[in-house]
Design a protein around this motif. Structure first.
Motif, PDB file in Angstrom:
ATOM      1  N   GLY A  16      85.070  47.663  26.053  1.00 35.98           N
ATOM      2  CA  GLY A  16      84.080  46.840  25.362  1.00 35.98           C
ATOM      3  C   GLY A  16      83.006  46.318  26.290  1.00 35.98           C
ATOM      4  O   GLY A  16      81.811  46.485  26.030  1.00 35.98           O
ATOM      5  N   SER A  17      83.440  45.712  27.422  1.00 43.93           N
ATOM      6  CA  SER A  17      82.417  45.183  28.328  1.00 43.93           C
ATOM      7  C   SER A  17      81.616  46.315  28.963  1.00 43.93           C
ATOM      8  O   SER A  17      80.416  46.172  29.213  1.00 43.93           O
ATOM      9  CB  SER A  17      83.064  44.293  29.384  1.00 43.93           C
ATOM     10  N   GLY A  18      82.267  47.466  29.207  1.00 39.20           N
ATOM     11  CA  GLY A  18      81.529  48.603  29.761  1.00 39.20           C
ATOM     12  C   GLY A  18      80.452  49.107  28.827  1.00 39.20           C
ATOM     13  O   GLY A  18      79.336  49.435  29.255  1.00 39.20           O
ATOM     14  N   MET A  19      80.750  49.155  27.505  1.00 36.58           N
ATOM     15  CA  MET A  19      79.739  49.620  26.556  1.00 36.58           C
ATOM     16  C   MET A  19      78.556  48.652  26.481  1.00 36.58           C
ATOM     17  O   MET A  19      77.398  49.074  26.397  1.00 36.58           O
ATOM     18  CB  MET A  19      80.372  49.767  25.170  1.00 36.58           C
ATOM     19  N   MET A  20      78.855  47.345  26.533  1.00 38.18           N
ATOM     20  CA  MET A  20      77.744  46.386  26.475  1.00 38.18           C
ATOM     21  C   MET A  20      76.866  46.471  27.726  1.00 38.18           C
ATOM     22  O   MET A  20      75.636  46.378  27.648  1.00 38.18           O
ATOM     23  CB  MET A  20      78.296  44.981  26.283  1.00 38.18           C
ATOM     24  N   LEU A  21      77.498  46.708  28.890  1.00 38.50           N
ATOM     25  CA  LEU A  21      76.700  46.867  30.110  1.00 38.50           C
ATOM     26  C   LEU A  21      75.877  48.156  30.065  1.00 38.50           C
ATOM     27  O   LEU A  21      74.747  48.204  30.571  1.00 38.50           O
ATOM     28  CB  LEU A  21      77.619  46.877  31.326  1.00 38.50           C
ATOM     29  N   LEU A  22      76.434  49.207  29.440  1.00 33.77           N
ATOM     30  CA  LEU A  22      75.688  50.458  29.293  1.00 33.77           C
ATOM     31  C   LEU A  22      74.465  50.255  28.403  1.00 33.77           C
ATOM     32  O   LEU A  22      73.378  50.793  28.678  1.00 33.77           O
ATOM     33  CB  LEU A  22      76.610  51.523  28.709  1.00 33.77           C
ATOM     34  N   ALA A  23      74.614  49.454  27.349  1.00 37.01           N
ATOM     35  CA  ALA A  23      73.470  49.134  26.490  1.00 37.01           C
ATOM     36  C   ALA A  23      72.393  48.395  27.278  1.00 37.01           C
ATOM     37  O   ALA A  23      71.197  48.676  27.141  1.00 37.01           O
ATOM     38  CB  ALA A  23      73.936  48.293  25.305  1.00 37.01           C
ATOM     39  N   LEU A  24      72.831  47.468  28.145  1.00 35.76           N
ATOM     40  CA  LEU A  24      71.867  46.758  28.990  1.00 35.76           C
ATOM     41  C   LEU A  24      71.133  47.724  29.914  1.00 35.76           C
ATOM     42  O   LEU A  24      69.919  47.622  30.110  1.00 35.76           O
ATOM     43  CB  LEU A  24      72.601  45.700  29.810  1.00 35.76           C
ATOM     44  N   ALA A  25      71.863  48.716  30.460  1.00 34.10           N
ATOM     45  CA  ALA A  25      71.234  49.701  31.322  1.00 34.10           C
ATOM     46  C   ALA A  25      70.226  50.543  30.552  1.00 34.10           C
ATOM     47  O   ALA A  25      69.194  50.957  31.101  1.00 34.10           O
ATOM     48  CB  ALA A  25      72.304  50.600  31.949  1.00 34.10           C
ATOM     49  N   LEU A  26      70.478  50.799  29.265  1.00 36.58           N
ATOM     50  CA  LEU A  26      69.555  51.621  28.473  1.00 36.58           C
ATOM     51  C   LEU A  26      68.258  50.882  28.175  1.00 36.58           C
ATOM     52  O   LEU A  26      67.183  51.480  28.216  1.00 36.58           O
ATOM     53  CB  LEU A  26      70.222  52.034  27.158  1.00 36.58           C
ATOM     54  N   VAL A  27      68.319  49.585  27.847  1.00 33.92           N
ATOM     55  CA  VAL A  27      67.097  48.906  27.409  1.00 33.92           C
ATOM     56  C   VAL A  27      66.311  48.293  28.559  1.00 33.92           C
ATOM     57  O   VAL A  27      65.137  47.981  28.381  1.00 33.92           O
ATOM     58  CB  VAL A  27      67.389  47.797  26.373  1.00 33.92           C
ATOM     59  N   SER A  28      66.927  48.114  29.736  1.00 34.78           N
ATOM     60  CA  SER A  28      66.175  47.465  30.816  1.00 34.78           C
ATOM     61  C   SER A  28      65.096  48.420  31.344  1.00 34.78           C
ATOM     62  O   SER A  28      65.332  49.616  31.502  1.00 34.78           O
ATOM     63  CB  SER A  28      67.125  47.076  31.942  1.00 34.78           C
ATOM     64  N   ASP A  29      63.909  47.867  31.600  1.00 32.26           N
ATOM     65  CA  ASP A  29      62.781  48.721  31.952  1.00 32.26           C
ATOM     66  C   ASP A  29      62.590  48.865  33.458  1.00 32.26           C
ATOM     67  O   ASP A  29      61.709  49.585  33.890  1.00 32.26           O
ATOM     68  CB  ASP A  29      61.503  48.185  31.304  1.00 32.26           C
ATOM     69  N   SER A  30      63.401  48.188  34.260  1.00 32.06           N
ATOM     70  CA  SER A  30      63.246  48.336  35.710  1.00 32.06           C
ATOM     71  C   SER A  30      64.465  49.053  36.282  1.00 32.06           C
ATOM     72  O   SER A  30      65.589  48.887  35.797  1.00 32.06           O
ATOM     73  CB  SER A  30      63.087  46.970  36.373  1.00 32.06           C
ATOM     74  N   GLY A  31      64.243  49.845  37.313  1.00 28.93           N
ATOM     75  CA  GLY A  31      65.317  50.638  37.891  1.00 28.93           C
ATOM     76  C   GLY A  31      66.456  49.843  38.490  1.00 28.93           C
ATOM     77  O   GLY A  31      67.616  50.165  38.243  1.00 28.93           O
ATOM     78  N   PRO A  32      66.164  48.812  39.287  1.00 26.39           N
ATOM     79  CA  PRO A  32      67.265  48.061  39.895  1.00 26.39           C
ATOM     80  C   PRO A  32      68.216  47.438  38.883  1.00 26.39           C
ATOM     81  O   PRO A  32      69.435  47.407  39.123  1.00 26.39           O
ATOM     82  CB  PRO A  32      66.533  46.965  40.686  1.00 26.39           C
ATOM     83  N   GLU A  33      67.686  46.983  37.740  1.00 24.46           N
ATOM     84  CA  GLU A  33      68.580  46.400  36.732  1.00 24.46           C
ATOM     85  C   GLU A  33      69.554  47.447  36.210  1.00 24.46           C
ATOM     86  O   GLU A  33      70.750  47.182  36.034  1.00 24.46           O
ATOM     87  CB  GLU A  33      67.759  45.832  35.577  1.00 24.46           C
ATOM     88  N   THR A  34      69.013  48.653  35.962  1.00 27.01           N
ATOM     89  CA  THR A  34      69.876  49.735  35.485  1.00 27.01           C
ATOM     90  C   THR A  34      70.971  50.039  36.499  1.00 27.01           C
ATOM     91  O   THR A  34      72.137  50.205  36.145  1.00 27.01           O
ATOM     92  CB  THR A  34      69.014  50.983  35.250  1.00 27.01           C
ATOM     93  N   LEU A  35      70.571  50.084  37.781  1.00 24.16           N
ATOM     94  CA  LEU A  35      71.557  50.382  38.822  1.00 24.16           C
ATOM     95  C   LEU A  35      72.610  49.295  38.903  1.00 24.16           C
ATOM     96  O   LEU A  35      73.797  49.576  39.076  1.00 24.16           O
ATOM     97  CB  LEU A  35      70.858  50.534  40.165  1.00 24.16           C
ATOM     98  N   ARG A  36      72.168  48.036  38.764  1.00 24.24           N
ATOM     99  CA  ARG A  36      73.147  46.945  38.810  1.00 24.24           C
ATOM    100  C   ARG A  36      74.124  47.030  37.648  1.00 24.24           C
ATOM    101  O   ARG A  36      75.327  46.785  37.815  1.00 24.24           O
ATOM    102  CB  ARG A  36      72.422  45.609  38.776  1.00 24.24           C
TER     103      ARG A  36
END
Lengths: 128, 139
Positions: free
Chosen positions: B48-68
């Motif tokens: 569950g928490s992994g899927m929510m973090l994956l959603a955050l990685a999809l919508v974030s527009d900056s690269g470092p956020e996705t990597l984090r």
């Protein structure tokens, strides 16, 4: 309504629904932590609480666009992991104590008053 | 166009992840003993928490956020099974019973200590292994 507007509205509805579901998850986990009945159950509940909090921070990051807290997510995961490991070592060192009230719970769930936990497991072991 | 697809995908992932977390909490409340509760908490909770973090990685527009977000996903997936396994092992070694309805106990021979602490009474004494022969003699 064009496609981008639909996507934004859909994401907003999804975020509201997921925040409600996460609140439900927090509530049920806290009921388990309060009820116990044993120390490992409570430790497991605390571990679950940190994992729900990680998801909650991710949803808040999507909702508000304030993604600074993602760093805190990683730190929270580390702290939760270390706390669970330390609690597991503590359970191992403490041994099982009498005040855990585990047997009552087992008998109540099983629904059979003549079959307590220990005897049932022993008889099953003898069958095999 | 691709942003629209990512946004819709992120919405679906967020709802699915929150649903997994809620189902994990429901299982934590409803399942009968510590070992079955561990299934719900460690598997469904981390997914569950992994899927929510994956959603955050999809919508974030900056690269470092996705990597984090990806770093957090990998960290959660690495540590959740470890801590669950360690907790189950210590609970079993100490002697917390399985639910009577469980069909198979594959390690029934483990010695069970009930009601007493395993730590040495005198802190100046050495580790538990040194105390073992004395315990045997008392019996």
């Amino acid at each position: 309504m064009n496609r981008t507007d639909f996507a934004t509205t859909f994401l907003d509805v999804c975020l509201d629904v997921s925040l409600a579901l996460l609140a439900l998850a927090f509530f049920l986990t806290i009921i388990r932590i309060i009820k116990g009945p044993t120390l490992p159950d409570r430790v497991l509940g605390l571990d679950m609480l940190t994992s729900v909090a990680i998801g909650f921070i991710a949803v808040l990051g999507i909702d508000t666009g304030f993604t600074l807290y993602v760093d805190i997510t990683i730190a929270l995961g580390l702290v939760g992991f270390l706390a669970t490991v330390a609690f597991a070592r503590f359970i191992l060192a403490r041994g099982k104590t009498a005040d855990d009230g585990e047997k009552k719970e087992v008998r109540k769930i099983d629904g059979d008053p003549h079959e307590s936990g220990e005897g049932a497991i022993a008889s099953r072991g003898a069958e095999r | 166009m691709i942003d629209t697809v990512f946004t819709i995908l992120a919405g679906a992932l967020v709802v699915a992840g929150a649903g997994f977390a809620a189902i994990a909490a429901l299982g934590l409340l409803r399942l009968p003993d510590i070992y079955t509760r561990m299934h719900a908490a460690s598997k469904a909770g981390s997914v569950g928490s992994g899927m929510m973090l994956l959603a955050l990685a999809l919508v974030s527009d900056s690269g470092p956020e996705t990597l984090r977000a990806f770093a957090a996903i990998s960290f959660v997936l690495l540590t959740a099974p470890l801590s669950a396994h360690l907790l189950a092992k210590s609970a079993y070694a100490v002697g917390y019973k399985m639910w009577p309805g469980s069909v198979l106990d594959e390690m029934p021979k483990l010695s069970v200590t009930t009601g007493e602490s395993n730590t040495p009474a005198d802190p100046h004494l050495a580790s538990n292994e040194d105390l073992e022969p004395f315990r045997q003699r008392e019996d």
